[in-house]
Design a protein around this motif. Structure first.
Motif, PDB file in Angstrom:
ATOM      1  N   SER A  38     -66.998 -44.628 -27.427  1.00 35.39           N
ATOM      2  CA  SER A  38     -65.811 -43.840 -27.808  1.00 35.39           C
ATOM      3  C   SER A  38     -65.994 -42.345 -27.547  1.00 35.39           C
ATOM      4  CB  SER A  38     -65.459 -44.081 -29.282  1.00 35.39           C
ATOM      5  OG  SER A  38     -65.122 -45.426 -29.506  1.00 35.39           O
ATOM      6  N   THR A  39     -66.611 -42.008 -26.409  1.00 39.15           N
ATOM      7  CA  THR A  39     -66.809 -40.590 -26.117  1.00 39.15           C
ATOM      8  C   THR A  39     -65.504 -39.886 -25.758  1.00 39.15           C
ATOM      9  OG1 THR A  39     -67.244 -41.016 -23.770  1.00 39.15           O
ATOM     10  CG2 THR A  39     -69.137 -41.063 -25.262  1.00 39.15           C
ATOM     11  N   GLY A  40     -64.542 -40.630 -25.183  1.00 39.06           N
ATOM     12  CA  GLY A  40     -63.293 -40.011 -24.775  1.00 39.06           C
ATOM     13  C   GLY A  40     -63.476 -38.938 -23.725  1.00 39.06           C
ATOM     14  N   PHE A  41     -64.569 -39.037 -22.959  1.00 36.98           N
ATOM     15  CA  PHE A  41     -64.900 -38.004 -21.972  1.00 36.98           C
ATOM     16  C   PHE A  41     -64.750 -38.533 -20.560  1.00 36.98           C
ATOM     17  CE2 PHE A  41     -68.083 -36.192 -19.055  1.00 36.98           C
ATOM     18  CZ  PHE A  41     -67.655 -34.875 -19.042  1.00 36.98           C
ATOM     19  N   SER A  42     -64.083 -37.762 -19.704  1.00 38.89           N
ATOM     20  CA  SER A  42     -63.962 -38.096 -18.289  1.00 38.89           C
ATOM     21  C   SER A  42     -64.757 -37.096 -17.455  1.00 38.89           C
ATOM     22  CB  SER A  42     -62.498 -38.062 -17.840  1.00 38.89           C
ATOM     23  OG  SER A  42     -62.418 -38.202 -16.430  1.00 38.89           O
ATOM     24  N   PRO A  43     -65.567 -37.577 -16.511  1.00 38.88           N
ATOM     25  CA  PRO A  43     -66.344 -36.668 -15.664  1.00 38.88           C
ATOM     26  C   PRO A  43     -65.526 -36.054 -14.528  1.00 38.88           C
ATOM     27  CG  PRO A  43     -66.825 -38.921 -15.048  1.00 38.88           C
ATOM     28  CD  PRO A  43     -65.900 -38.994 -16.241  1.00 38.88           C
ATOM     29  N   LEU A  44     -64.266 -36.429 -14.398  1.00 34.90           N
ATOM     30  CA  LEU A  44     -63.435 -35.891 -13.323  1.00 34.90           C
ATOM     31  C   LEU A  44     -63.213 -34.392 -13.511  1.00 34.90           C
ATOM     32  CD1 LEU A  44     -60.755 -38.717 -13.025  1.00 34.90           C
ATOM     33  CD2 LEU A  44     -62.875 -38.450 -11.733  1.00 34.90           C
ATOM     34  N   SER A  45     -63.125 -33.672 -12.404  1.00 33.81           N
ATOM     35  CA  SER A  45     -63.022 -32.203 -12.481  1.00 33.81           C
ATOM     36  C   SER A  45     -61.872 -31.638 -11.661  1.00 33.81           C
ATOM     37  CB  SER A  45     -64.340 -31.578 -11.996  1.00 33.81           C
ATOM     38  OG  SER A  45     -64.636 -31.999 -10.670  1.00 33.81           O
ATOM     39  N   GLU A  46     -61.003 -32.501 -11.141  1.00 34.95           N
ATOM     40  CA  GLU A  46     -59.910 -32.036 -10.290  1.00 34.95           C
ATOM     41  C   GLU A  46     -58.917 -31.177 -11.059  1.00 34.95           C
ATOM     42  OE1 GLU A  46     -56.555 -33.847  -7.192  1.00 34.95           O
ATOM     43  OE2 GLU A  46     -57.900 -35.171  -8.282  1.00 34.95           O
ATOM     44  N   ILE A  47     -58.627 -31.552 -12.309  1.00 31.64           N
ATOM     45  CA  ILE A  47     -57.714 -30.761 -13.143  1.00 31.64           C
ATOM     46  C   ILE A  47     -58.535 -29.763 -13.947  1.00 31.64           C
ATOM     47  CG2 ILE A  47     -56.005 -30.832 -14.995  1.00 31.64           C
ATOM     48  CD1 ILE A  47     -55.359 -33.686 -14.117  1.00 31.64           C
ATOM     49  N   THR A  48     -58.195 -28.493 -13.849  1.00 32.75           N
ATOM     50  CA  THR A  48     -58.930 -27.412 -14.502  1.00 32.75           C
ATOM     51  C   THR A  48     -57.962 -26.538 -15.290  1.00 32.75           C
ATOM     52  OG1 THR A  48     -58.654 -25.835 -12.682  1.00 32.75           O
ATOM     53  CG2 THR A  48     -60.507 -27.403 -12.527  1.00 32.75           C
ATOM     54  N   PRO A  49     -58.487 -25.645 -16.149  1.00 27.02           N
ATOM     55  CA  PRO A  49     -57.610 -24.702 -16.854  1.00 27.02           C
ATOM     56  C   PRO A  49     -56.778 -23.837 -15.903  1.00 27.02           C
ATOM     57  CG  PRO A  49     -59.762 -24.746 -17.897  1.00 27.02           C
ATOM     58  CD  PRO A  49     -59.883 -25.553 -16.638  1.00 27.02           C
ATOM     59  N   LYS A  50     -57.279 -23.641 -14.687  1.00 27.48           N
ATOM     60  CA  LYS A  50     -56.563 -22.784 -13.743  1.00 27.48           C
ATOM     61  C   LYS A  50     -55.371 -23.478 -13.091  1.00 27.48           C
ATOM     62  CE  LYS A  50     -60.480 -19.802 -12.522  1.00 27.48           C
ATOM     63  NZ  LYS A  50     -61.336 -19.304 -11.410  1.00 27.48           N
TER      64      LYS A  50
END
Length: 230
Positions: A38-50
Motif C-alpha cells: 500500500s505504498t501508493g507510489f508510482s515511479p513514473l516521472s513524466e508528469i511534474t510540478p512544472k
C-alpha cells in the motif's frame, strides 16, 4: 565471429524484452494502492510540478447505468479497470473504448464497490452480497466465484478492493452498522477456495470473547478499504 554474433543478438533481444517489461510494470497500477504494501507510489516521472497544469482530457466514458462511483482506478498493460456495484469494466486507457463489461446480478442492486486487484491473467473483486469473483483479464469471463459468510453464518458484505500476493487473495468484510460478524479472509487465487478466515471481533470460544459484558450483542469490525501485506 560466427559463434558470438547469435549469442550477442539473443542477449540484446532478451535485454530489450526485460527493459520493456520493466517499463510496462512501472506504468501499471494493479491494485488499490498500487502494491501489497500500500505504498501508493508510482515511479513514473513524466508528469511534474512544472507541466501538471498542461494536462488535458483525452477521452471519456459515460457509464450505461445509474450508480454511485467509489472505485479506485486500476491500470495494467494499457487497460483501465474499475467497478460499480454489479458491474466490472475494462476500458482501453488510450481512447476509453470499452473492452469488456461483466455483471454479477444481485437483489436490491449493488452499493459501494471500491475496485479490483490484478495478478497475472486474473481480475479479482468482491460484491456486497459477500461474493468474491475472479475474471479472465482478456475476455472478462468468470473463472471462479466464492461466497463468504460472517462468523454467525450470515452472508458477508464486501465493499473494499482486495489485495493479491503470493497466490493468495486477501479481503475484509464490512457492515458494522448492523453489528456484523466481520472477517478477514484469505482465498486461493487459483481456485477461489477459502484458506482461512479471521474474526475481527471475537465471539463464542475465541480468545478475547470473554472480555465482553454478558448479555450484549457483539459485532462490528468493518473493513472499508484495502488491506496491507507487510
Amino acid at each position: 565471429m560466427r559463434t558470438t554474433t547469435p549469442f550477442l543478438l539473443t542477449f540484446l533481444l532478451v535485454f530489450g524484452l526485460q527493459e520493456a517489461r520493466a517499463q510496462n510494470a512501472a506504468a501499471d497500477w494493479p491494485m488499490y494502492a498500487r502494491d501489497p504494501a500500500s505504498t501508493g507510489f508510482s515511479p513514473l516521472s513524466e508528469i511534474t510540478p512544472k507541466n501538471v497544469t498542461g494536462l488535458k482530457q483525452t477521452c471519456s466514458y459515460a457509464l450505461p447505468e445509474m450508480t454511485t462511483f467509489e472505485s479506485s482506478l486500476v491500470v495494467v498493460n494499457g487497460t483501465l479497470y474499475f467497478t460499480t456495484g454489479e458491474y466490472t469494466y475494462a476500458l482501453d486507457a488510450s481512447n476509453c473504448m470499452l473492452r469488456w463489461r461483466a455483471r454479477h446480478q444481485m437483489q436490491g442492486g449493488g452499493g459501494a464497490a471500491r475496485g479490483v486487484a490484478i495478478e497475472g491473467n486474473r481480475v479479482f473483486r468482491g460484491f456486497r452480497d459477500g461474493t468474491m469473483v475472479a475474471y479472465d483479464i482478456k475476455p472478462g469471463d468468470e473463472i471462479w466465484s466464492t461466497k463468504l459468510t460472517e462468523t454467525d453464518g450470515r452472508p458477508a458484505t464486501i465493499a473494499a478492493s482486495p489485495v493479491v500476493w503470493n497466490g493468495m487473495v486477501f479481503i475484509g468484510t464490512s457492515g458494522a452498522e448492523r453489528a456484523c460478524g466481520c472477517i478477514v479472509a484469505g482465498l486461493n487465487a487459483e481456485s477461489g477456495r477459502v484458506m482461512w478466515t479471521f474474526a475481527l471481533v471475537p465471539t463464542g470460544d475465541a480468545p478475547g470473547a470473554e472480555t465482553w459484558p454478558k448479555g450484549v450483542h457483539v459485532g462490528g469490525g468493518s473493513v472499508w478499504t484495502s488491506l496491507t501485506v507487510d
